[in-house]
Design a protein around this motif. Structure first.
Motif, short mmCIF file in Angstrom:
data_model
loop_
_atom_site.label_atom_id
_atom_site.label_comp_id
_atom_site.label_asym_id
_atom_site.label_seq_id
_atom_site.Cartn_x
_atom_site.Cartn_y
_atom_site.Cartn_z
N LEU A 7 -18.17 -3.39 2.59
CA LEU A 7 -15.99 -2.68 2.61
C LEU A 7 -16.57 -2.49 0.96
CD1 LEU A 7 -14.62 -6.26 4.21
CD2 LEU A 7 -14.75 -3.52 4.61
N GLN A 8 -17.37 -2.87 -0.06
CA GLN A 8 -17.67 -2.55 -1.53
C GLN A 8 -18.20 -1.37 -1.65
OE1 GLN A 8 -16.43 -3.60 -4.05
NE2 GLN A 8 -16.78 -2.35 -5.89
N ALA A 61 -15.17 1.12 -0.22
CA ALA A 61 -14.26 0.97 -0.81
C ALA A 61 -14.56 2.38 -2.22
CB ALA A 61 -13.93 0.12 -1.36
N THR A 62 -15.80 1.99 -2.85
CA THR A 62 -16.68 2.97 -4.02
C THR A 62 -16.88 4.25 -4.07
OG1 THR A 62 -17.39 0.89 -4.47
CG2 THR A 62 -18.55 2.58 -5.70
N TRP A 65 0.97 -1.42 -0.28
CA TRP A 65 0.32 -0.12 0.16
C TRP A 65 0.39 0.90 0.20
CZ3 TRP A 65 -4.77 0.63 -1.56
CH2 TRP A 65 -5.03 -0.52 -1.64
N ASN A 85 -15.44 6.14 -1.42
CA ASN A 85 -14.37 6.47 -1.06
C ASN A 85 -13.03 7.25 -2.29
OD1 ASN A 85 -15.43 6.51 1.06
ND2 ASN A 85 -13.52 5.64 2.36
N ASP A 86 -13.26 6.53 -3.24
CA ASP A 86 -12.44 6.43 -4.56
C ASP A 86 -12.77 6.92 -5.29
OD1 ASP A 86 -10.81 4.92 -6.32
OD2 ASP A 86 -13.14 4.51 -7.70
#
Lengths: 295, 307
Positions: free
Chosen positions: B231-232, B235-236, A224, B238-239
């Motif tokens: 989690l997805q 993640a999306t 990371w 925050n992308d």
């Protein structure tokens, strides 16, 4: 129980089930990676077609000052960030392991910054780091200390980003926390009976038992931190004086600002290579030092 | 907050050590909440006070004639200031946050649906169907976790350009319909823990693989499916890199990209407004976390599972 459990199925059935992944793997990973190998051997301005130039891109790297600068910045960032977040995540996981409500609330508090969108996190830290009215320097000033010009000073900027990265350690802390729960209580009891101090118990019981989790965290941390991109891009644009130009950011700029897709692809392959070497190095080191429980 | 010392765990240092531990815990919690607390505090201040070196969580209000924080008029003034700031961000001309919000929502919902469904199907193939080469291919799945995003940046951009998808939301959610390595890993671990006797019973009842998947495995896997979906979603939401690479018109911006543009535009937006915009971006994620903390913890801690 029986030896032939889940023996239903054949190659065709199996492939049919994994086909969503397999198609995505070929289209979104394998093809782009193969294209990237080819592009790295071409001169490819974004708007023209690629022209084959063999290894010239790789030869150019040696004399490219920005490449060496970005490489050094990234390695320094990764080194301090991985060590700092590994130590801190173990310390916090041990501190917050106790079964009280206060500890549970604190665990949630430490985990929260991990969920905050990276742009919002950068915005908050831009203010915290502001030399005139940011919280950090205001607090230092109240204590009679003149704080540095964090992000604006080329000798502090990279370390400021390291400091900020230590706020995003929710995942490694949870991984260590889960490993701590698996340490058998009987081991601690035996250690106490032997008259071990709290530090002795940590050093000789806890640490060996959680070492696989630590190896995992270090490897993920390396992967990371070597690709850190958003914070320097949003907060410093790589400055001042390229002090925070990271490798990923240099690849981004080369591809999308300078429009040199071929050279950017060569840079990307250098990054893969470095990531692979360091991750495998950490794994090998882990193998030597880690205590694996007999199953 | 006050925690009665419990003396049930033997061998621990008593009194002083425990109090020092509690103080450290409080300190850790406060340190990690600091950025968020100040983000919220600044978002309800007048512009001049958000950019001042005076350390104060609460602003002096009303601006022309500050009153004591104990008086009821103060809290009315604070509410008015907060609503003015947030309204300026949400409906001001400088940015179009309602549109960014809608785009983030569209991308988020489509990604979560795609990731959960496709990863569950693939994970079934990697756990409950037996076929030659299965475990070798699964190692390949795990290896893809190590590929740095920077390597894929240029070729993926060119791929989506070839497909004519640059400037649309498609590149942001389409790949998630083909499964994700970590989601497949998480679901496979869970599917493997379901006793085989259950699908043998289903098979005797005449269930096909599809029937077993839909009627036995999926209903038993709700916690793991929830973890993958959450989690997805985060993640999306925050992308930042994806929208930065693939979007080129403001009507398509997601919240993360919109916030970055808002923060960096023409000489800088006042801090109180930038922080109010940040709160708008952060709030949905925090709300989701508070409501579903258990699944998050299981999902993230699941990373450390032994092979």
């Amino acid at each position: 129980m029986s030896a032939n459990r889940t023996s239903r199925g054949s190659l065709a059935t199996g492939l049919a089930w994994i086909s969503p992944w397999a198609v995505g793997f070929v289209v979104f990973l394998l093809a782009p990676i193969a294209m990237s190998v080819y592009y790295s051997l071409t001169d490819y301005a974004l708007l023209d077609s690629p022209v084959w130039i063999g290894g010239d891109n790789y030869a150019e790297l040696a004399g490219d000052g920005l490449f060496w600068r970005a490489l050094r910045n990234t390695l320094v960032f990764a080194f301090f960030s991985v060590i700092g977040s590994t130590l801190l995540s173990v310390g916090l996981a041990v501190l917050l392991e106790r079964p009280t409500r206060g500890a549970a609330v604190a665990r949630a508090a430490v985990f929260l910054p991990t969920l905050v969108p990276v742009v919002a996190n950068c915005v908050a830290w831009l203010w915290l780091f502001n030399p005139q009215y940011g919280l950090i320097n205001s607090a230092l000033g109240a204590g009679g200390v003149q704080g540095p010009n964090w992000l604006g000073d080329s000798s502090w900027a990279l370390m400021s980003l390291v400091l900020m990265s230590l706020w995003v350690i929710g995942s490694p802390m949870l991984v260590v926390g889960a490993a701590l729960k698996d340490v058998p209580a009987s081991l601690y009891e035996a250690a106490s009976l032997d008259g071990m101090t709290a530090w002795g118990r940590f050093r000789h019981v806890t640490l060996p038992m959680i070492s696989p989790a630590l190896t995992f965290n270090v490897i993920m941390g390396i992967i990371w931190s070597l690709q850190v991109l958003a914070p320097p891009m949003i907060m410093t644009r790589g400055g001042p004086d390229n002090a925070t130009l990271t490798f990923s950011m240099y690849i981004y700029k080369t591809a999308f600002e300078f429009g040199r897709m071929g050279y950017a692809s060569a840079l990307a392959w250098v990054q893969i290579l470095i990531t692979l070497v360091l991750a495998c190095g950490a794994l090998a080191l882990g193998r030597r030092m880690v205590y694996y429980r007999a199953a | 907050m006050n925690q009665r010392p419990n003396n049930s765990r033997g061998g621990m240092p008593g009194g002083a050590g425990r109090r020092a531990g509690s103080a450290l815990i409080l300190l850790a919690a406060l340190a990690y909440l600091t950025p968020l607390i100040w983000m919220i505090a600044l978002s309800v201040k007048p512009a001049a006070q958000a950019g001042s070196a005076t350390i104060a969580l609460l602003p002096r209000l009303p601006e022309e004639a500050p009153v004591s924080k104990a008086s009821p008029g103060y809290w009315a003034a604070l509410a008015a200031q907060a609503s003015a700031n947030y309204r300026e961000v949400w409906s001001g001309a400088a940015a179009d946050f309602p549109t960014y919000f809608r785009n983030s929502l569209i991308v988020g919902i489509l990604s979560v649906l795609g990731m959960t469904v496709s990863s569950a199907v693939a994970a079934y193939g990697f756990s409950r169907v037996r076929w030659p080469g299965r475990d070798a291919v699964f190692v390949l799945v795990l290896l893809t976790l190590m590929i740095p995003q920077a390597v894929l940046m240029s070729p993926q951009f060119l791929l989506f350009k070839q497909l004519g998808m640059i400037g649309s939301l498609l590149p942001l959610w389409l790949p998630s319909w083909f499964g994700g390595a970590f989601s497949i890993f998480l679901l496979r671990q869970f599917f493997l823990s379901i006793p085989n006797e259950l699908d043998e019973a289903a098979r005797i009842d005449g269930c096909s693989h599809l029937g077993t998947f839909l009627r036995v495995v999926l209903p038993l896997s709700k916690p793991a499916l929830a973890a993958v979906a959450l989690l997805q979603a985060v993640a999306t939401w925050n992308d930042f890199l994806g929208p930065l690479l693939f979007l080129n018109r403001e009507e398509q911006y997601t919240l993360s990209l919109g916030l970055q543009m808002y923060q960096s535009q023409h000489g800088g937006t006042p801090w109180n407004l930038v922080m109010a915009a940040s709160c708008i971006v952060v709030l949905p994620v925090l709300g989701l976390y508070v409501l579903t903390r258990r699944f998050f913890v299981e999902g993230v801690a699941g990373q450390g599972l032994k092979e």
